[in-house]
Design an enzyme around this catalytic site. Structure first.
Site, PDB file in Angstrom:
ATOM      1  N   GLN A   1      48.245  33.278 -17.385  1.00 44.00           N
ATOM      2  CA  GLN A   1      48.124  34.699 -16.619  1.00 44.00           C
ATOM      3  C   GLN A   1      49.053  35.944 -17.029  1.00 44.00           C
ATOM      4  OE1 GLN A   1      48.665  33.688 -12.372  1.00 44.00           O
ATOM      5  NE2 GLN A   1      48.133  31.614 -12.875  1.00 44.00           N
TER       6      GLN A   1
ATOM      7  N   ASP B   1      46.104  25.044 -12.458  1.00 38.14           N
ATOM      8  CA  ASP B   1      46.913  26.100 -11.940  1.00 38.14           C
ATOM      9  C   ASP B   1      48.016  26.236 -11.242  1.00 38.14           C
ATOM     10  OD1 ASP B   1      47.620  28.914 -11.486  1.00 38.14           O
ATOM     11  OD2 ASP B   1      45.867  29.490 -10.268  1.00 38.14           O
ATOM     12  N   PHE B   2      48.775  25.093 -11.990  1.00 35.09           N
ATOM     13  CA  PHE B   2      50.340  24.690 -11.399  1.00 35.09           C
ATOM     14  C   PHE B   2      51.024  25.831 -11.296  1.00 35.09           C
ATOM     15  CE2 PHE B   2      50.201  19.826 -11.434  1.00 35.09           C
ATOM     16  CZ  PHE B   2      49.018  19.761 -11.057  1.00 35.09           C
ATOM     17  N   GLU B   3      51.693  26.378 -10.174  1.00 34.71           N
ATOM     18  CA  GLU B   3      52.451  27.513 -10.181  1.00 34.71           C
ATOM     19  C   GLU B   3      53.944  27.015  -9.524  1.00 34.71           C
ATOM     20  OE1 GLU B   3      50.353  31.132  -8.774  1.00 34.71           O
ATOM     21  OE2 GLU B   3      48.890  30.744  -9.877  1.00 34.71           O
ATOM     22  N   GLY B   4      54.848  28.075  -8.978  1.00 31.77           N
ATOM     23  CA  GLY B   4      55.709  27.558  -8.202  1.00 31.77           C
ATOM     24  C   GLY B   4      56.508  26.770  -8.952  1.00 31.77           C
TER      25      GLY B   4
END
Length: 767
Positions: A640, A550-553
């Protein structure tokens, strides 16, 4: 723009103007044209555009031959000859023509035409050469799309020039003995002193007439000759070649080599090959039928139907017998229109590493091409309508399209067909799964929930989150929520025991890495290796079933110029792929690997790709190379579909989160695959069972909350192609659609289990 003949009034004006200019009388009456009535049986020294000219035996105006020009929609079949003339001299050009819209004229000068002649009709053009002009190009032609014309007895009267003579007609072999070869050829235009016969660059004979006998040759020896004309000004270009072999051969000649197609028309195919030593002639075969017998190394097979494909071989012969046939060369006559798109693309067999496809034939097709994205993976020459694609990975997803082709071009691609090779490992998941995140390391506003209290409706439970000690360390740590934040947190022993209990029920428990606050950048191989060891330690300590990314940013981004999802170069991308492959290999085929990227990192890549776009965010589409590299290892990709701006779908319309059309369009992109912006590379479709989508469990959980009714409308569209709201599925229906993900289980409990109570029975009821 559509081409049409000159208006009649314009043509008449031109003729009047020509009449004013051409007032002089030719100084002498002599036809300067070579082969004016085409009686040699060949075109030489005439040349015709597009290979559309030929010599015919009927209709003729006089003699036994005439010119036929097969004008097409794109070529007027112009046949021309260059002639030496004198400056400031009057000439008369005449010719007999037949057909619709036939022209006679001089390049850069006067011309005339007839709009239609059912019988041979004479055309005349008078002109005067310029002050320094020493040659003219005379021509005749038809008109675009007006069909075949004929011409005969073309004459250019006037004094010959002193320029270099025209090219002689192609020589032909006459009497051949053990030691000599007799040749003859058509006369050259212009002033001719004599002719030189060449073998390669060596002059073998010099004569004043149009024939010669080359003597002193070895028995059963092969020779190739050309002819050039000369006068005091110089020498012409050489004619075409003729090949011949002296007699007296005592063995069968060698098989000819180098057979190629040199040209084609709507009714003929021309061939050439390399001479065979000891050959006295050659036979051209189509299958077992002899279609041409020649003494030289060229042949034209005529009388063929338009847009047909033929396979030819050639054999050499002499008095001792015939050689073996050459390899086959295929040629196709012109006159084709692009075939229609093939229909009914389907599978007839699927294995672990191969798939066999079939389709319905397209009229006029001479072959087919099978595509995966923009790559041709199979080419079928001929009428076959099936292909087997081999060398595929076990349990891998592929999307194919097929086109039909012929000499005129290639059809558009058929509709896509998605397939998955066999050999997939049973992950133990239900066909349609409910997936949720559990706040295991923090409470958030929804409160803490013990693992033991998670209802059995959840099939995959993602522990949120494992986070790095620093952005670039790669060192991932997981801890349970501290007592100060979560007073009701269970002990580590109870937490692990609860995980075992869920697994005993068939549920899968994963560690999720990243989240909104957990930036992970594997900028070095050291960080990559630390990531692998630290994540392995968490999985081993808690006995987990796998890993969720869940790599974000700013965890993932693309360096400038990194423009191929198949071969990424940015370290954070390359190192993540390597780390995940290592973990997958370490834990084996039952290891569950899921990903939860935002739409910005996946579907936005259809419009903008961070490695190639100028001025856009370099994170755009940056998950695509990771997904591509692990496309056969990913268990579930649940993008998402929330906290997102408007995103363009494959219908080239923008879709906004919070409604069924957003989930339909975004998920269809994964089922169909899509071209990655400004790269020329296609992101391939995923397997149906790998695809899910994520929504907030409640209005407080994130932007883009979608009501249960809208969520289920989207799923029914994707699975059954029902109630799609006007959207057309590019990836087809997905009956094996994996299911729904939500953020989060905690927020679902906070809102009285609206998400799970609505969707678990709905998913279970799907076929």
């Amino acid at each position: 723009m559509t081409r049409r003949p000159l208006a009649l009034s314009a043509a008449l004006s031109l003729l009047v103007a020509v009449g004013v200019l051409a007032v002089a009388t030719p100084a002498s009456a002599a036809n300067l044209l070579a082969n004016p009535g085409f009686e040699t049986g060949t075109l030489s020294p005439w040349s015709c555009t597009g290979g559309l000219g030929s010599v015919v035996g009927t209709p003729v105006r006089s003699g036994a031959r005439a010119l036929q020009g097969a004008a097409s929609a794109s070529d007027n079949a112009k046949c021309s000859q260059t002639v030496a003339v004198q400056p400031n001299t009057a000439y008369a050009l005449t010719g007999w023509v037949r057909g619709n819209y036939v022209y006679l004229g001089v390049d850069g000068g006067a011309s005339t035409w007839t709009p239609g002649a059912a019988a041979f009709t004479q055309l005349t053009v008078n002109f005067t050469t310029g002050a320094s002009q020493t040659s003219v190009v005379v021509y005749t032609h038809g008109w675009y799309g007006q069909g075949t014309y004929f011409a005969d007895d073309i004459s250019l009267d006037g004094p010959g020039g002193t320029g270099v003579p025209g090219v002689p007609g192609n020589p032909s072999a006459g009497t051949i003995t053990n030691s000599s070869i007799a040749l003859s050829w058509g006369a050259s235009s212009g002033t001719v002193t004599g002719y030189r016969v060449y073998e390669g660059s060596t002059v073998r004979a010099t004569v004043t007439g149009t024939s010669a006998t080359i003597s002193g040759l070895a028995t059963c020896s092969a020779h190739t000759y050309t002819v050039a004309a000369y006068n005091s000004t110089g020498e012409s270009a050489r004619s075409g070649a003729v090949s011949a072999t002296t007699t007296g051969c005592t063995g069968v000649p060698a098989t000819p080599g180098g057979l190629v197609v040199t040209g084609s028309t709507g009714s003929s195919i021309s061939l050439s090959w390399v001479a065979s030593s000891g050959a006295t002639g050659y036979r051209v075969y189509e299958g077992t039928a002899v279609v041409a017998t020649v003494t030289g190394t060229t042949a034209t097979v005529s009388g063929l139907a338009a847009c047909t494909t033929h396979g030819y071989t050639v054999a050499a012969y002499n008095a001792s017998g015939e050689s073996a046939k050459s390899g086959v060369v295929n040629g196709t006559t012109t006159g084709c229109s692009v075939p229609p798109t093939p229909t009914n693309l389907r599978t007839t067999a699927i294995g672990n590493n191969s798939v066999t496809l079939a389709w319905n034939a397209s009229t006029g097709a001479t072959g087919y091409r099978v595509y995966e994205g923009a790559t041709v993976v199979a080419t079928i020459n001929g009428s076959g309508t099936a292909a087997t694609i081999s060398g595929l990975a076990t349990c891998s997803a592929h999307t194919y399209q097929v086109t039909a082709a012929n000499a005129a071009g290639e059809s558009s691609k058929s509709g896509p067909l998605g397939i998955t090779t066999t050999g997939c490992v049973n992950t133990g998941l239900p066909k349609h799964a409910l997936i949720g995140y559990l706040h295991a390391s923090f409470a958030n506003g929804s409160g803490y929930m013990r693992m033991a209290d998670v209802p059995s409706s959840w099939d995959i439970i993602n522990l949120a989150f494992g986070e790095p000690t620093s952005v670039t360390s790669g060192d991932i740590r997981f801890r349970q929520c501290p007592v100060a934040e979560c007073p009701n947190v269970e002990s580590e022993a109870d937490f692990i025991a609860a995980i075992r209990a869920k697994q005993a029920q068939g549920k899968k428990v994963l560690i999720s890495i990243g989240g909104a606050n957990g930036q992970v950048q594997l900028t070095s191989t050291a960080a990559r290796d630390t990531f692998v060891s630290s994540v392995s330690a968490i999985i081993d300590k808690y006995g987990l079933n796998g890993l969720d990314i869940d790599f974000e940013g700013h965890s993932l981004y693309l360096n400038a110029g990194d423009g191929d999802i198949r071969n990424p170069t940015t370290p954070v991308i390359v190192n993540l792929i390597s780390a995940l492959r290592t973990l997958k290999a370490r834990y084996g085929s039952n290891f569950i690997l899921t990903m939860a990227p935002e739409t910005f990192f996946v579907q936005l890549g259809y419009q903008f790709y961070g490695g190639t776009c100028s001025g856009c965010d370099n994170r755009a589409g940056s998950y695509l190379p990771v997904i591509y590299a692990l496309r056969n290892d990913i268990t579930v990709l649940h993008v998402q579909d929330y906290n997102s701006g408007p995103i363009m779908g494959l219908d080239n319309q923008y879709h906004n989160m919070g409604a069924a059309d957003f989930h339909i369009a975004m998920t269809d992109m994964l089922a169909a695959g899509f071209p990655v912006a400004n790269t020329g590379v296609t992101f391939p479709a995923l397997r149906e069972d790998q695809i899910a989508f994520g929504v907030p469990a409640a209005v407080s959980a994130g932007g883009g909350y979608t009501t249960p009714a809208q969520v289920q409308q989207a799923v029914n569209c994707l699975v059954k192609n029902q109630n799609c709201g006007g959207y057309t599925l590019r990836g087809g229906t997905s009956p094996d659609f994996r299911g729904l993900m939500t953020w989060s289980i905690n927020w679902d409990r906070y809102y009285n289990w609206e998400f799970s109570n609505s969707h678990e029975p709905f998913l279970n009821a799907l076929p």
